[in-house]
Design a protein around this motif. Structure first.
Motif, PDB file in Angstrom:
ATOM      1  N   VAL A   1       0.849  -1.193   0.000  1.00 35.87           N
ATOM      2  CA  VAL A   1       0.000   0.000   0.000  1.00 35.87           C
ATOM      3  C   VAL A   1       0.888   1.247   0.000  1.00 35.87           C
ATOM      4  O   VAL A   1       1.984   1.235   0.555  1.00 35.87           O
ATOM      5  CB  VAL A   1      -0.928   0.010   1.247  1.00 35.87           C
ATOM      6  CG1 VAL A   1      -0.147  -0.087   2.542  1.00 35.87           C
ATOM      7  CG2 VAL A   1      -1.823   1.256   1.285  1.00 35.87           C
ATOM      8  N   VAL A   2       0.416   2.272  -0.665  1.00 35.06           N
ATOM      9  CA  VAL A   2       1.040   3.593  -0.580  1.00 35.06           C
ATOM     10  C   VAL A   2       0.096   4.492   0.205  1.00 35.06           C
ATOM     11  O   VAL A   2      -1.109   4.491  -0.050  1.00 35.06           O
ATOM     12  CB  VAL A   2       1.315   4.186  -1.979  1.00 35.06           C
ATOM     13  CG1 VAL A   2       1.629   5.674  -1.909  1.00 35.06           C
ATOM     14  CG2 VAL A   2       2.468   3.451  -2.652  1.00 35.06           C
ATOM     15  N   TYR A   3       0.638   5.228   1.181  1.00 37.05           N
ATOM     16  CA  TYR A   3      -0.144   6.192   1.951  1.00 37.05           C
ATOM     17  C   TYR A   3       0.362   7.593   1.605  1.00 37.05           C
ATOM     18  O   TYR A   3       1.559   7.868   1.735  1.00 37.05           O
ATOM     19  CB  TYR A   3       0.015   5.940   3.453  1.00 37.05           C
ATOM     20  CG  TYR A   3      -0.708   6.967   4.306  1.00 37.05           C
ATOM     21  CD1 TYR A   3      -1.994   6.729   4.770  1.00 37.05           C
ATOM     22  CD2 TYR A   3      -0.105   8.180   4.625  1.00 37.05           C
ATOM     23  CE1 TYR A   3      -2.673   7.673   5.529  1.00 37.05           C
ATOM     24  CE2 TYR A   3      -0.770   9.135   5.380  1.00 37.05           C
ATOM     25  CZ  TYR A   3      -2.054   8.877   5.833  1.00 37.05           C
ATOM     26  OH  TYR A   3      -2.718   9.807   6.579  1.00 37.05           O
ATOM     27  N   ILE A   4      -0.541   8.457   1.172  1.00 37.07           N
ATOM     28  CA  ILE A   4      -0.159   9.828   0.815  1.00 37.07           C
ATOM     29  C   ILE A   4      -0.939  10.796   1.691  1.00 37.07           C
ATOM     30  O   ILE A   4      -2.140  10.598   1.907  1.00 37.07           O
ATOM     31  CB  ILE A   4      -0.506  10.142  -0.660  1.00 37.07           C
ATOM     32  CG1 ILE A   4       0.054   9.064  -1.587  1.00 37.07           C
ATOM     33  CG2 ILE A   4       0.007  11.512  -1.073  1.00 37.07           C
ATOM     34  CD1 ILE A   4      -0.640   9.033  -2.942  1.00 37.07           C
ATOM     35  N   THR A   5      -0.277  11.826   2.176  1.00 36.75           N
ATOM     36  CA  THR A   5      -0.998  12.875   2.885  1.00 36.75           C
ATOM     37  C   THR A   5      -0.800  14.201   2.154  1.00 36.75           C
ATOM     38  O   THR A   5       0.321  14.534   1.745  1.00 36.75           O
ATOM     39  CB  THR A   5      -0.549  12.978   4.361  1.00 36.75           C
ATOM     40  OG1 THR A   5      -1.292  14.032   4.992  1.00 36.75           O
ATOM     41  CG2 THR A   5       0.929  13.284   4.503  1.00 36.75           C
ATOM     42  N   VAL A   6      -1.902  14.912   1.954  1.00 31.47           N
ATOM     43  CA  VAL A   6      -1.851  16.193   1.269  1.00 31.47           C
ATOM     44  C   VAL A   6      -2.346  17.259   2.240  1.00 31.47           C
ATOM     45  O   VAL A   6      -3.549  17.351   2.514  1.00 31.47           O
ATOM     46  CB  VAL A   6      -2.722  16.187  -0.018  1.00 31.47           C
ATOM     47  CG1 VAL A   6      -2.511  17.466  -0.816  1.00 31.47           C
ATOM     48  CG2 VAL A   6      -2.429  14.958  -0.870  1.00 31.47           C
ATOM     49  N   GLY A   7      -1.414  17.988   2.816  1.00 31.16           N
ATOM     50  CA  GLY A   7      -1.758  19.035   3.773  1.00 31.16           C
ATOM     51  C   GLY A   7      -0.894  20.252   3.481  1.00 31.16           C
ATOM     52  O   GLY A   7      -0.721  20.604   2.309  1.00 31.16           O
ATOM     53  N   THR A   8      -0.339  20.850   4.525  1.00 32.19           N
ATOM     54  CA  THR A   8       0.594  21.968   4.332  1.00 32.19           C
ATOM     55  C   THR A   8       1.716  21.538   3.385  1.00 32.19           C
ATOM     56  O   THR A   8       2.161  22.277   2.530  1.00 32.19           O
ATOM     57  CB  THR A   8       1.225  22.365   5.692  1.00 32.19           C
ATOM     58  OG1 THR A   8       0.196  22.349   6.668  1.00 32.19           O
ATOM     59  CG2 THR A   8       1.862  23.727   5.620  1.00 32.19           C
ATOM     60  N   GLY A   9       2.189  20.304   3.592  1.00 30.81           N
ATOM     61  CA  GLY A   9       3.148  19.703   2.671  1.00 30.81           C
ATOM     62  C   GLY A   9       2.527  18.445   2.077  1.00 30.81           C
ATOM     63  O   GLY A   9       1.354  18.154   2.296  1.00 30.81           O
ATOM     64  N   ILE A  10       3.327  17.694   1.319  1.00 28.31           N
ATOM     65  CA  ILE A  10       2.858  16.414   0.787  1.00 28.31           C
ATOM     66  C   ILE A  10       3.895  15.351   1.123  1.00 28.31           C
ATOM     67  O   ILE A  10       5.098  15.574   0.936  1.00 28.31           O
ATOM     68  CB  ILE A  10       2.646  16.472  -0.746  1.00 28.31           C
ATOM     69  CG1 ILE A  10       1.561  17.504  -1.090  1.00 28.31           C
ATOM     70  CG2 ILE A  10       2.257  15.098  -1.288  1.00 28.31           C
ATOM     71  CD1 ILE A  10       1.255  17.618  -2.571  1.00 28.31           C
ATOM     72  N   GLY A  11       3.417  14.237   1.664  1.00 27.95           N
ATOM     73  CA  GLY A  11       4.342  13.152   1.984  1.00 27.95           C
ATOM     74  C   GLY A  11       3.742  11.828   1.598  1.00 27.95           C
ATOM     75  O   GLY A  11       2.527  11.708   1.406  1.00 27.95           O
TER      76      GLY A  11
END
Lengths: 302, 302
Positions: free
Chosen positions: B134-144
């Motif tokens: 699985v890939v987990y992506i977070t899109v907030g102030t930054g992206i990781g």
């Protein structure tokens, strides 16, 4: 020095232009090797079977590995697992290579992509044998990539298709729209041998070192390498294929990668010693068939 | 239902704005949880120590996991292993979180990135618990982004920095040069909350659904998702973070991913059921701290 206990394995590198077949235990101990031009499955596959029947008459192989062109269906849950998916080579679409050889040779058969096979061979015997994560990229008529992560072949829903990532394309600098029939200007559409030939109207080997073509090529490959680094953080990148034999190209890719990373964050090991990080294959043109043989051994041992 | 044999573990989600700390065995059994605003290390870290001392008085934790902002030095061969590398938060550069807590709490301490932690939590308890990649992506102030491949955390020379991949950027459509201090128009430079705010001159939450901003955002995120798919072939993609709470954005990303894959090759499972393939986190805002706790358990059990 092969001990009498070491089992023999068979390997097939199934390529779009040729099939390379071998029997042995590893790079220093190839008992037999032969190459057949890829024509139709009906005439190519029986020759491969004949080779293995002949070469295993005195000593059988414990398993057979296939490192194949694709795309392949490698989703373990699929009813078409192991088959070649629609490919520009129409005769080969739907062919079940592992099923065919299992039936004809009565041995366990294991399948992966040509580039995952090469990654495995380089990780076991070649330029990445001291690490446990590596990306292997080949730049030829097409572009493909495979990998080993935490010591295991990179597979998930199926196999990677690293040649088809999207990278920046500046139309002012390079108005060529790209040659990929699916995506236009994906990496393969911009930087494969096919793309180079279409953009410049001549075969890549006819384009001299120093030509603008190679500056552009280095930039596209570096953009892709940077995306692989940021996505996978591999401990090494091995980059082979006919296009990479161009004088000075690898050096220019390395330089551009360092420039694009721009000293960011957690990869000082990459930028400080880029020539040890992005390297040529250690096994040359044998990485495919040796990878297939290694796939057979490692899968059979599991 | 916790059996009396189940050991307790501690988890810290170390974030740029807050530290979330918890003690428990898993999502259904959190014994204690607290949140502290991230200020300087001198005032934040002792409060975390105090929390764990208090909450483990009657029953000790077997290990502590930290899922931290970064970049982190996670190269096992580095002399600075475990430290936070130069970050925009200057007080925190060079801080050795695992060393500090090992010293203060005398328990085994394990470290990974916040996004690898979230990937682990989603894979163990959440929206990806039925797959092994699985890939987990977070899109907030930054992206990781982080990941699990073949059941193991995605790490190599260090950890991935998926937010910094280069993607196509059409200056005619979007003249904004990008906000990343290192790369300009990398993914984070084009599609993070910071980028959105700089491009449109207002906070993302003030930009209404239906605004051009979101069409562009969906396109950039889809281009990145396609690159992750072609590079890693994960069995699922989990995408969270504040920006993804925008009405309609996830649906538009899914649609654009299908369009960009263009039916290519070996991913029919992706395109045929995209809403099951690209999903929201199952653990909501708790995935970070639960990931840290799971990291402690899995690492200690090894």
């Amino acid at each position: 020095m092969k001990s009498s206990q070491q089992k023999l394995y068979g390997g097939i590198e199934a390529g779009g232009t040729k099939f390379v077949c071998a029997v042995g235990t590893g790079p220093g101990d190839v008992k037999a090797i032969d190459t057949f031009t890829t024509v139709s499955p009906e005439s190519t596959l029986p020759r491969v079977v004949e080779f293995f029947r002949k070469e295993t008459r005195t000593e059988p192989i414990a398993a057979l590995g296939i490192a194949s062109f694709g795309p392949l269906d490698l989703n373990p849950e699929s009813t078409k697992y192991g088959r070649i998916i629609s490919t520009p080579k129409p005769d080969w679409s739907g062919i079940d290579l592992p099923g065919y050889f299992r039936d004809k040779l009565s041995v366990p058969v294991f399948l992966d992509t040509d580039v995952n096979g090469a990654a495995l061979a380089e990780n076991t015997w070649g330029a990445a044998r001291d690490v446990n994560s590596v990306v292997y990229i080949t730049v030829g008529t097409g572009i493909g990539g495979g990998g080993i992560i935490n010591g295991q072949l990179l597979r998930g829903i199926s196999h990677p298709e690293m040649g088809h990532i999207r990278i920046p394309h500046d139309y002012n600098e390079d108005p060529f729209p790209g040659s990929c029939p699916y995506h236009g200007d994906c990496l393969e559409g911009l930087a494969s041998g096919t793309a180079i030939q279409k953009r410049w109207g001549k075969l890549p080997e006819k384009i001299p070192a120093g030509h603008t073509a190679w500056k552009l090529e280095a930039k596209y490959l570096a953009l892709a390498v940077v995306d692989y680094i940021y996505t996978l953080a591999p401990q090494r990148i091995v980059i082979g294929g006919g296009i990479m034999k161009t004088d000075g190209l690898l050096a220019e890719v390395r330089e551009k990668v360092v420039e694009l990373l721009h000293g960011y964050g957690s990869f000082p090991e990459v930028t400080e010693d880029i020539a040890e990080y992005i390297v040529r294959p250690g096994l040359g043109d044998l990485s495919g068939v040796l990878g297939a043989m290694t796939l057979a051994r490692k899968s059979a041992e599991k």
